[in-house]
Each structure stands twice: as C-alpha cells, then as structure tokens.
Scaffold this motif. Sequence first.
Motif, PDB file in Angstrom:
ATOM      1  N   ASP A  12     -16.939  56.943 -10.086  1.00 23.05           N
ATOM      2  CA  ASP A  12     -17.096  55.506 -10.255  1.00 23.05           C
ATOM      3  C   ASP A  12     -18.411  55.235 -10.981  1.00 23.05           C
ATOM      4  N   GLN A  13     -18.341  54.351 -11.967  1.00 21.24           N
ATOM      5  CA  GLN A  13     -19.526  54.004 -12.733  1.00 21.24           C
ATOM      6  C   GLN A  13     -19.554  52.498 -12.965  1.00 21.24           C
ATOM      7  N   LEU A  14     -20.722  51.900 -12.775  1.00 20.06           N
ATOM      8  CA  LEU A  14     -20.915  50.504 -13.155  1.00 20.06           C
ATOM      9  C   LEU A  14     -21.466  50.519 -14.571  1.00 20.06           C
ATOM     10  N   LEU A  15     -20.699  49.966 -15.514  1.00 19.33           N
ATOM     11  CA  LEU A  15     -21.012  50.063 -16.936  1.00 19.33           C
ATOM     12  C   LEU A  15     -21.514  48.726 -17.456  1.00 19.33           C
ATOM     13  N   LEU A  16     -22.560  48.789 -18.258  1.00 16.38           N
ATOM     14  CA  LEU A  16     -23.163  47.566 -18.791  1.00 16.38           C
ATOM     15  C   LEU A  16     -23.706  47.824 -20.184  1.00 16.38           C
ATOM     16  N   SER A  17     -23.328  46.956 -21.102  1.00 16.75           N
ATOM     17  CA  SER A  17     -23.875  46.983 -22.454  1.00 16.75           C
ATOM     18  C   SER A  17     -24.884  45.850 -22.578  1.00 16.75           C
ATOM     19  N   GLY A  18     -26.128  46.195 -22.919  1.00 18.57           N
ATOM     20  CA  GLY A  18     -27.179  45.180 -23.005  1.00 18.57           C
ATOM     21  C   GLY A  18     -28.036  45.371 -24.233  1.00 18.57           C
ATOM     22  N   GLN A  19     -29.262  44.929 -24.158  1.00 19.71           N
ATOM     23  CA  GLN A  19     -30.134  44.974 -25.326  1.00 19.71           C
ATOM     24  C   GLN A  19     -30.435  46.414 -25.725  1.00 19.71           C
ATOM     25  N   ASP A  20     -29.867  46.823 -26.850  1.00 21.72           N
ATOM     26  CA  ASP A  20     -30.147  48.111 -27.491  1.00 21.72           C
ATOM     27  C   ASP A  20     -29.723  49.342 -26.691  1.00 21.72           C
ATOM     28  N   ARG A  21     -28.913  49.172 -25.629  1.00 23.79           N
ATOM     29  CA  ARG A  21     -28.444  50.365 -24.933  1.00 23.79           C
ATOM     30  C   ARG A  21     -27.201  50.065 -24.094  1.00 23.79           C
ATOM     31  N   LEU A  33     -27.224  56.453 -13.885  1.00 20.77           N
ATOM     32  CA  LEU A  33     -26.603  57.753 -14.130  1.00 20.77           C
ATOM     33  C   LEU A  33     -26.917  58.260 -15.531  1.00 20.77           C
ATOM     34  N   TRP A  34     -26.659  57.425 -16.528  1.00 22.11           N
ATOM     35  CA  TRP A  34     -26.966  57.782 -17.906  1.00 22.11           C
ATOM     36  C   TRP A  34     -27.158  56.518 -18.728  1.00 22.11           C
ATOM     37  N   TRP A  35     -27.770  56.686 -19.871  1.00 20.26           N
ATOM     38  CA  TRP A  35     -27.921  55.571 -20.809  1.00 20.26           C
ATOM     39  C   TRP A  35     -27.898  56.130 -22.221  1.00 20.26           C
ATOM     40  N   CYS A  36     -27.555  55.249 -23.150  1.00 17.91           N
ATOM     41  CA  CYS A  36     -27.382  55.656 -24.536  1.00 17.91           C
ATOM     42  C   CYS A  36     -27.895  54.545 -25.439  1.00 17.91           C
ATOM     43  N   SER A  37     -28.621  54.894 -26.463  1.00 21.23           N
ATOM     44  CA  SER A  37     -29.099  53.894 -27.413  1.00 21.23           C
ATOM     45  C   SER A  37     -27.919  53.231 -28.106  1.00 21.23           C
ATOM     46  N   GLY A  38     -27.964  51.921 -28.238  1.00 19.08           N
ATOM     47  CA  GLY A  38     -26.886  51.140 -28.838  1.00 19.08           C
ATOM     48  C   GLY A  38     -26.447  50.095 -27.835  1.00 19.08           C
ATOM     49  N   SER A  39     -25.597  49.164 -28.164  1.00 14.30           N
ATOM     50  CA  SER A  39     -24.962  49.127 -29.457  1.00 14.30           C
ATOM     51  C   SER A  39     -25.534  48.024 -30.359  1.00 14.30           C
ATOM     52  N   ALA A  40     -26.337  47.101 -29.787  1.00 12.68           N
ATOM     53  CA  ALA A  40     -26.912  46.039 -30.601  1.00 12.68           C
ATOM     54  C   ALA A  40     -28.030  45.345 -29.847  1.00 12.68           C
ATOM     55  N   ASN A  41     -28.802  44.532 -30.570  1.00  7.87           N
ATOM     56  CA  ASN A  41     -29.853  43.736 -29.936  1.00  7.87           C
ATOM     57  C   ASN A  41     -29.270  42.748 -28.942  1.00  7.87           C
ATOM     58  N   SER A  42     -28.092  42.220 -29.263  1.00  8.67           N
ATOM     59  CA  SER A  42     -27.465  41.200 -28.418  1.00  8.67           C
ATOM     60  C   SER A  42     -25.995  41.530 -28.247  1.00  8.67           C
ATOM     61  N   THR A  43     -25.536  41.603 -26.990  1.00 12.56           N
ATOM     62  CA  THR A  43     -24.120  41.860 -26.723  1.00 12.56           C
ATOM     63  C   THR A  43     -23.558  40.766 -25.835  1.00 12.56           C
ATOM     64  N   ALA A  44     -22.251  40.574 -25.907  1.00  4.65           N
ATOM     65  CA  ALA A  44     -21.622  39.495 -25.147  1.00  4.65           C
ATOM     66  C   ALA A  44     -20.386  39.937 -24.391  1.00  4.65           C
ATOM     67  N   ASN A  45     -19.843  41.114 -24.702  1.00  4.93           N
ATOM     68  CA  ASN A  45     -18.539  41.468 -24.123  1.00  4.93           C
ATOM     69  C   ASN A  45     -18.639  42.628 -23.136  1.00  4.93           C
ATOM     70  N   GLY A  59     -23.149  42.897 -31.215  1.00  5.18           N
ATOM     71  CA  GLY A  59     -22.946  41.610 -31.850  1.00  5.18           C
ATOM     72  C   GLY A  59     -23.984  41.391 -32.910  1.00  5.18           C
ATOM     73  N   TRP A  60     -25.110  40.862 -32.510  1.00  6.67           N
ATOM     74  CA  TRP A  60     -26.160  40.615 -33.488  1.00  6.67           C
ATOM     75  C   TRP A  60     -27.233  41.668 -33.331  1.00  6.67           C
ATOM     76  N   HIS A  61     -27.694  42.289 -34.369  1.00  9.53           N
ATOM     77  CA  HIS A  61     -27.278  42.117 -35.738  1.00  9.53           C
ATOM     78  C   HIS A  61     -26.571  43.365 -36.246  1.00  9.53           C
ATOM     79  N   GLN A  62     -26.522  44.402 -35.382  1.00 12.96           N
ATOM     80  CA  GLN A  62     -25.846  45.632 -35.760  1.00 12.96           C
ATOM     81  C   GLN A  62     -24.326  45.446 -35.718  1.00 12.96           C
ATOM     82  N   THR A  63     -23.623  46.429 -36.260  1.00 15.34           N
ATOM     83  CA  THR A  63     -22.167  46.365 -36.249  1.00 15.34           C
ATOM     84  C   THR A  63     -21.604  47.655 -35.663  1.00 15.34           C
ATOM     85  N   GLY A  64     -20.359  47.599 -35.256  1.00 12.17           N
ATOM     86  CA  GLY A  64     -19.645  48.804 -34.908  1.00 12.17           C
ATOM     87  C   GLY A  64     -19.375  49.015 -33.443  1.00 12.17           C
ATOM     88  N   VAL A  65     -18.153  49.431 -33.140  1.00 11.80           N
ATOM     89  CA  VAL A  65     -17.787  49.889 -31.805  1.00 11.80           C
ATOM     90  C   VAL A  65     -18.351  51.294 -31.634  1.00 11.80           C
TER      91      VAL A  65
END
Length: 201
Positions: A12-21, A33-45, A59-65
Amino acid sequence: ATPIVAHVAGRDQLLLSGQDRVVSYDPATGEQLWWCSGSANSTANTVAWNDTHVFASGGWHQTGVLCIRADGSGDVPDPHVVWPGAMKVYVPAPLIAGGVVVAARDDGIVAGLDAATGDAFWKKRLQRGVGISASPTMHGNLAFLPNEEGDVFVFRPHEDFEHVATNTMNEPIFASVVIAHGRIYLRTLTQLYCISAKTDD
C-alpha cells in the motif's frame, strides 16, 4: 494534486504529485517510501497506477506524463523513471485501461499512450474549441469523459479509439462521472443526476 492510496509494487502506498516531485508514503505510518523529481512546478490531478508503476502528470510549466517504477526506496534514481512522455495532462487525471494510459488535455484533446513506452496509440480532439476539466472514468471496458459544454463522451480506450456514444446534458460539466451500484452520477453546473437502467418496480 489530490493524494490517493493504491496497492502498487506489492504494498500500500499513499501517492502524491506536488511541486517538482512525486512522493510515496506509507499510509499507516506517514513514512516517506520514495520520491522522484518531477513532474512540474504546479500539479492539479491525481496520479494513476497499475500493478507496478505510477503515472503522474504536471501542469505549469513543464509538460509530459511521467511513468515511474514504484518499487524504489528513498530518492529513486533515473532507472526508476521508465519514460517521460510529451502529452501534458494538467487538470484531468490520467486513467489506466489495461496497457493504455488515457490522457485528456485541458484543450479537449485525448490520447491513448502505450503504458510500457509512452508512445501514442491514438490522439483525438473530442470537440473543437471545447475544454475538459473532468477526469475520465472507467467502467467495464468503457470510458466516460465529459467536456465543459456538458457533452459526455463514451469510448473504448484500447490500442484503437472506438467512439460509442455522446450524451448531451445541456449545461456545463466540470466534475468527473461517478459510477456505483449500477448507477451513473453526473454533476452539471446546477444539477445532480442519477441515471440507471429502466426497471419495472
């Protein structure tokens, strides 16, 4: 972005996309548990996942899944980033449909990406000039995706795009479709609808 608890990579993992990671926590203890650089300065989903991988989009300002192997520990190295894609998904959350990542852009373009490589199987503009704020919802082998004018598109998101139906609600929709116990729940700008199969009782 909204956090979510998922069972991925055997735990089980609680997953969160936030500022730059993108970050994974133990939902029982709060331990990172772990973290990864990405995916953008601002995320919404909310991120999406399958048995072994996490799919996050900025979202802003980088692109890409971003596709990340979810079995790491600490600051996961580059090999855990399986692929970065060119399809940006800002407000709508990505959706996993078997081996396909359904990615809906704010401008109304929807793509089916290969979950293994990030390459696009297909890309469609659902309705010219109309944006999307809702996230796609999967039920059985059908995806339901409203646009901001209130048209709900139903399609099969396999390696080929198969349009099934378009249902018009006649007023804007910004919320995702919810399906539970054989009923479809739709929230338009002013109404909440509950739709089910016609019965005799």
